[in-house]
Design an enzyme around this catalytic site. Structure first.
Site, PDB file in Angstrom:
ATOM      1  N   ARG A  73       0.844  -1.208   0.000  1.00 49.51           N
ATOM      2  CA  ARG A  73       0.000   0.000   0.000  1.00 49.51           C
ATOM      3  C   ARG A  73       0.875   1.253   0.000  1.00 49.51           C
ATOM      4  NH1 ARG A  73      -4.694   0.664   4.513  1.00 49.51           N
ATOM      5  NH2 ARG A  73      -2.967   1.434   5.780  1.00 49.51           N
ATOM      6  N   LYS A 175      -2.410   7.084   1.000  1.00 51.76           N
ATOM      7  CA  LYS A 175      -2.316   7.443   2.431  1.00 51.76           C
ATOM      8  C   LYS A 175      -1.357   8.624   2.562  1.00 51.76           C
ATOM      9  CE  LYS A 175      -2.180   5.152   6.917  1.00 51.76           C
ATOM     10  NZ  LYS A 175      -3.406   5.749   7.438  1.00 51.76           N
ATOM     11  N   GLU A 209     -16.400   6.746   3.952  1.00 49.51           N
ATOM     12  CA  GLU A 209     -15.588   6.440   5.141  1.00 49.51           C
ATOM     13  C   GLU A 209     -15.442   7.692   5.988  1.00 49.51           C
ATOM     14  OE1 GLU A 209     -11.434   5.472   4.753  1.00 49.51           O
ATOM     15  OE2 GLU A 209     -11.135   6.819   3.071  1.00 49.51           O
TER      16      GLU A 209
HETATM   17  C1  LIG Z   1      -8.596   7.320   5.747  1.00 46.59           C
HETATM   18  C2  LIG Z   1      -8.433   5.996   6.386  1.00 46.59           C
HETATM   19  N1  LIG Z   1      -9.316   5.023   6.094  1.00 46.59           N
HETATM   20  C3  LIG Z   1      -9.213   3.786   6.617  1.00 46.59           C
HETATM   21  C4  LIG Z   1      -8.192   3.459   7.488  1.00 46.59           C
HETATM   22  C5  LIG Z   1      -8.095   2.069   8.025  1.00 46.59           C
HETATM   23  O1  LIG Z   1      -7.030   1.387   7.408  1.00 46.59           O
HETATM   24  P1  LIG Z   1      -6.304   0.169   8.132  1.00 46.59           P
HETATM   25  O2  LIG Z   1      -7.364  -0.794   8.491  1.00 46.59           O
HETATM   26  O3  LIG Z   1      -5.360  -0.361   7.111  1.00 46.59           O
HETATM   27  O4  LIG Z   1      -5.622   0.737   9.329  1.00 46.59           O
HETATM   28  C6  LIG Z   1      -7.259   4.432   7.847  1.00 46.59           C
HETATM   29  C7  LIG Z   1      -6.193   4.126   8.785  1.00 46.59           C
HETATM   30  O5  LIG Z   1      -5.114   3.807   8.398  1.00 46.59           O
HETATM   31  C8  LIG Z   1      -7.372   5.725   7.274  1.00 46.59           C
HETATM   32  O6  LIG Z   1      -6.477   6.680   7.572  1.00 46.59           O
END
Ligand SMILES: Cc1ncc(COP(=O)(O)O)c(C=O)c1O
Length: 330
Positions: A73, A175, A209
């Site tokens: 990722r 991210k 989200e």
């Molecule tokens: C915008 C966003 N969505 C979703 C997630 C959840 O991702 P993960 O389950 O990989 O931590 C995160 C956290 O990392 C995030 O910053």
């Protein structure tokens, strides 16, 4: 233990990308990073990061959860920002080396070591708005973290926002810091105005989200969540819960659903956020157009707890890792 993300191991792993190549990483004392004021990241936000955990089991060894998926990722994020993409082995070995180095600093489950690889563009050029940073620094920061719910599992209150977006379409699944900057003002305004914990962004009326977590609806036999597209972050917790949920007999419905459907479903479905920091965080109340809507009776539901336990049992070494999600260190 101190607040999540405020305590650090006293060393980081660091590597620079210079002259078209990654140099040799080294473990260095945690200290301020000297950076030229013209560094690309300060002006054009060329930065991305990852967040995941290592757990220390009773055998004294550590297990990193979904390391290779987080590395992949990070590579996608770097590529989308036109930053130098770290080789998968380079980054994975930096993480493994740092975890091995600090294995004794990892608290026992449910506490863990939170790992934060970060990549920043360091090209010294304030005229490079439309040019990539061809120099970069990559480091891994490690932070011992406690149980997110040490004070007891509280349900969350979310504002359902169908006018403003979390971020842009082209960076939604990257991210990168800019996404959090974009979500910050709407989230703080919602906290002040409605006393909510988070904002559930629903662009064009479709549930997406929150600022830092994915969103799931869960009944006794179904999990509903948005399908993967480029508009939101593809969470590892979401992916893991969907895989475990399927094995536990839930029907997995990855499909788009509207705010209208959400508001109707929460009379019987549980709602939860999913993410690395807190695993699953049950939602008790939604606020939409100034009105409060209770999620079932407002308390945390049994299916959320069951799925969370299934995932944490693997992370804590209480259930078999049949998916190859754990990387052993030590
Ligand atoms: C915008 C966003 N969505 C979703 C997630 C959840 O991702 P993960 O389950 O990989 O931590 C995160 C956290 O990392 C995030 O910053």
């Amino acid at each position: 233990m101190s607040q999540f993300g405020t305590e650090f191991c006293n060393e980081i792993s660091l590597v620079r990308y210079e002259d078209g190549a990654w140099q040799t990483p080294s473990i260095e004392p945690l200290a301020p990073l000297p950076m030229h004021p013209a560094s690309h990241v300060f002006h054009y936000a060329s930065t991305c990061f990852e967040g995941f955990k290592a757990y220390r089991w009773q055998d004294g060894k550590a297990r990193i959860f979904r390391l290779h998926d987080h590395v992949a990722r990070m590579q996608k994020s770097a590529a989308s920002l036109r930053l130098p993409v770290p080789d998968a082995d380079l980054l994975a070995n930096m993480v493994i080396g740092l975890v091995a180095h600090h294995i004794r600093d990892i608290p026992e489950p449910p506490s863990s070591l939170y790992l934060r690889p970060t990549l920043v563009g360091t090209l010294q050029n304030i005229g490079a708005a439309a040019a990539p940073s061809t120099e970069a620094t990559l480091f891994v920061l490690a932070s011992p973290v406690g149980d997110y719910f040490a004070g007891g599992a509280q349900t969350l209150k979310l504002l359902v926002e169908d006018e403003r977006a979390r971020t842009t379409e082209q960076l939604g699944s990257t991210k990168t810091g800019g996404n959090y900057a974009a979500a910050l003002a709407p989230t703080l305004e919602a906290k002040e105005k409605y006393g909510v914990d988070q904002v559930l962004f629903c662009p064009d009326g479709y549930v997406q989200e929150t600022g830092a977590a994915n969103f799931l609806l869960i009944s006794d036999d179904e999990i509903i969540t948005k399908p993967l597209d480029t508009s939101f972050l593809h969470g590892m917790t979401r992916d893991s819960i969907l895989k475990l949920g399927a094995e536990l007999g839930y029907t997995i419905s990855e499909r788009n659903f509207t705010v209208a459907e959400l508001l109707e479903r929460v009379s019987t479905y549980e709602a939860t956020l999913s993410g690395t920091a807190a695993c699953l965080s049950p939602v008790g109340t939604l606020v939409y157009k100034g009105e409060e809507i209770s999620v079932r009776d407002g308390s945390a539901g049994p299916n959320t707890a069951k799925l969370q336990k299934a995932l944490q049992d693997i992370q804590y070494g209480l259930a078999q890792d049949t998916h190859g999600w754990l990387t052993e260190v030590g």
